[in-house]
Design an enzyme around this catalytic site. Structure first.
Site, mmCIF file in Angstrom:
data_model
loop_
_atom_site.group_PDB
_atom_site.id
_atom_site.type_symbol
_atom_site.label_atom_id
_atom_site.label_comp_id
_atom_site.label_asym_id
_atom_site.label_seq_id
_atom_site.Cartn_x
_atom_site.Cartn_y
_atom_site.Cartn_z
ATOM 1 N N GLY A 160 11.503 -3.273 15.306
ATOM 2 C CA GLY A 160 12.308 -2.986 16.483
ATOM 3 C C GLY A 160 11.554 -3.390 17.734
ATOM 4 O O GLY A 160 10.374 -3.766 17.687
ATOM 5 N N THR A 203 3.614 1.946 11.003
ATOM 6 C CA THR A 203 3.798 3.375 11.230
ATOM 7 C C THR A 203 4.243 4.118 9.982
ATOM 8 O O THR A 203 4.393 5.337 10.014
ATOM 9 C CB THR A 203 4.796 3.623 12.364
ATOM 10 O OG1 THR A 203 6.031 2.973 12.064
ATOM 11 C CG2 THR A 203 4.255 3.087 13.689
ATOM 12 N N GLY A 204 4.466 3.421 8.872
ATOM 13 C CA GLY A 204 4.604 4.073 7.583
ATOM 14 C C GLY A 204 5.958 4.688 7.274
ATOM 15 O O GLY A 204 6.917 4.575 8.034
ATOM 16 N N GLU A 205 5.991 5.355 6.132
ATOM 17 C CA GLU A 205 7.189 6.033 5.645
ATOM 18 C C GLU A 205 6.815 7.430 5.166
ATOM 19 O O GLU A 205 5.736 7.639 4.603
ATOM 20 C CB GLU A 205 7.819 5.271 4.464
ATOM 21 C CG GLU A 205 8.165 3.831 4.740
ATOM 22 C CD GLU A 205 7.030 2.886 4.358
ATOM 23 O OE1 GLU A 205 6.086 3.317 3.648
ATOM 24 O OE2 GLU A 205 7.083 1.727 4.782
ATOM 25 N N ASP A 217 0.859 -1.186 0.000
ATOM 26 C CA ASP A 217 0.000 0.000 0.000
ATOM 27 C C ASP A 217 0.894 1.235 0.000
ATOM 28 O O ASP A 217 1.411 1.636 1.048
ATOM 29 C CB ASP A 217 -0.916 -0.028 1.238
ATOM 30 C CG ASP A 217 -1.853 1.170 1.303
ATOM 31 O OD1 ASP A 217 -1.799 2.027 0.403
ATOM 32 O OD2 ASP A 217 -2.637 1.252 2.271
ATOM 33 N N HIS A 218 1.074 1.823 -1.186
ATOM 34 C CA HIS A 218 1.970 2.972 -1.346
ATOM 35 C C HIS A 218 1.281 4.092 -2.112
ATOM 36 O O HIS A 218 0.368 3.844 -2.908
ATOM 37 C CB HIS A 218 3.226 2.561 -2.122
ATOM 38 C CG HIS A 218 4.338 2.059 -1.256
ATOM 39 N ND1 HIS A 218 5.581 2.633 -1.250
ATOM 40 C CD2 HIS A 218 4.387 1.048 -0.361
ATOM 41 C CE1 HIS A 218 6.366 1.983 -0.394
ATOM 42 N NE2 HIS A 218 5.656 1.012 0.156
ATOM 43 N N ASN A 268 5.367 8.081 1.560
ATOM 44 C CA ASN A 268 3.947 8.032 1.222
ATOM 45 C C ASN A 268 3.103 9.036 1.990
ATOM 46 O O ASN A 268 2.092 9.517 1.480
ATOM 47 C CB ASN A 268 3.412 6.625 1.509
ATOM 48 C CG ASN A 268 4.143 5.566 0.721
ATOM 49 O OD1 ASN A 268 4.188 5.621 -0.496
ATOM 50 N ND2 ASN A 268 4.736 4.610 1.423
ATOM 51 N N THR A 271 9.440 -8.424 7.559
ATOM 52 C CA THR A 271 10.088 -8.753 6.283
ATOM 53 C C THR A 271 11.515 -9.253 6.485
ATOM 54 O O THR A 271 12.352 -9.116 5.604
ATOM 55 C CB THR A 271 10.084 -7.543 5.335
ATOM 56 O OG1 THR A 271 10.681 -6.420 5.991
ATOM 57 C CG2 THR A 271 8.670 -7.185 4.900
#
Length: 317
Positions: A173, A104-106, A37-38, A109, A190
């Site tokens: 983490g 928590t995404g990047e 999902d990007h 995006n 991943t």
């Protein structure tokens, strides 16, 4: 018994091709699907980034496989109330075979809505509140919410599945994996790291599914496969927090220019030898993952599915 699924890459393929690959995956014997999902691809060279919810709707009518987003960020770009609606609709369309994978995404995006990218600890707080809010909406009740990060005024979801979609939480983490164990119905990663799977289970995830994903590149020879990986996914060789912090594909291209072919392919089985692929996949099995999702890098999709149906999946089972 471990399940093996296919990982659909929205960054590399257009929507119609993704649906076609889902059909090929089911025919080849894969048992479920991941889909990314990007809003942007990692690199312009990858070339695509379709709206995942439309693609899920199309896939739901083409195959009977379960689908998990890997992963959706319900923090900034899309309000969690809208993600809740999209996930509920996807669960209805799939007959209850949809799992909402979240993380928590990047900035890549999410920055398109707000150039301020919250620090990691704040994003974890936002994720916890977002998941709570989505679950409240899936109850079908009228919801008004005044939280630390989100507000919602008299919202109610009318299209709902019989059972709310499970929420699988991504973590790489200690803090994020611990949160996944506390609030998730499952775990997503991943990397074949047994310590993280153990931490998830000890943090509240005992008995819950752990999903892991990896990229491979099947080709007629190893050298061409390695070149394909280096061209399309050199970002695999970028270390540290850059993947969460950089806002544009061109920034990743700048860093990727310093990644060697060896670094880009270090974790990616390449070529036509089934033993190479089996070895990497079994690392995830040995790490304790219940479901493993495999993505084929590059355009050789038909040959990949034939190869896995013939030489890989039967041996994994």
């Amino acid at each position: 018994m471990t399940k093996f699924g296919y990982f659909l890459g929205c960054e590399e393929h257009d929507p119609k091709e993704l649906v076609r690959q889902a059909v090929l995956a089911e025919r080849a014997g894969f048992e479920s699907l991941w889909i990314s999902d990007h809003y942007h691809p990692w690199l312009d060279e990858q070339g695509q980034s379709a709206f995942v919810w439309s693609v899920i709707g199309a896939i739901s009518q083409a195959v009977s496989l379960p689908i998990t987003t890997a992963v959706t960020c319900p923090l900034v770009r899309i309000h969690p109330a809208v993600v809740a609606q999209a996930a509920a609709t996807s669960a209805v369309l799939t007959g209850g075979r949809f799992q909402l994978g979240v993380g928590t995404g990047e900035a890549l995006n999410e920055h398109i809505i707000d150039s301020r990218w919250p620090p990691a600890d704040e994003r974890l707080e936002m994720l916890k509140e977002a998941v709570e809010l989505m679950r409240e909406l899936w109850s079908g009740k009228l919801v008004t919410h005044r939280g630390t990060h989100y507000r919602l005024d008299t919202a109610r979801l009318y299209t709902l599945p019989d059972t709310p979609p499970p929420v699988y939480v991504s973590g790489f983490g200690e803090k994020s994996v611990t949160l996944a164990g506390r609030i998730g119905d499952g775990y997503i990663s991943t990397g074949p790291t047994a310590e993280l799977v153990d931490l998830f289970r000890k943090s509240g995830g005992a008995g819950k599914p752990a999903q892991g994903g990896l990229k491979v590149c099947h080709a007629a020879d190893e050298a061409s496969a390695r070149r394909t990986v280096h061209r399309l996914w050199p970002t695999q060789g970028i270390q540290g927090e850059a993947s969460q912090l950089l806002p544009l594909p061109r920034h990743f291209e700048e860093l990727a220019g310093m990644v060697s072919e060896e670094e880009a392919t270090a974790s990616t089985p390449c070529g036509p030898n089934p033993e190479t692929h089996l070895k990497s996949i079994r690392e995830y099995v040995d790490a304790g993952f219940d479901e493993i999702y495999i993505n084929q890098i590059g355009p050789q999709q038909d040959a990949f599915f034939e190869f896995y149906a013939r030489d890989v999946l039967p041996r994994l089972r």
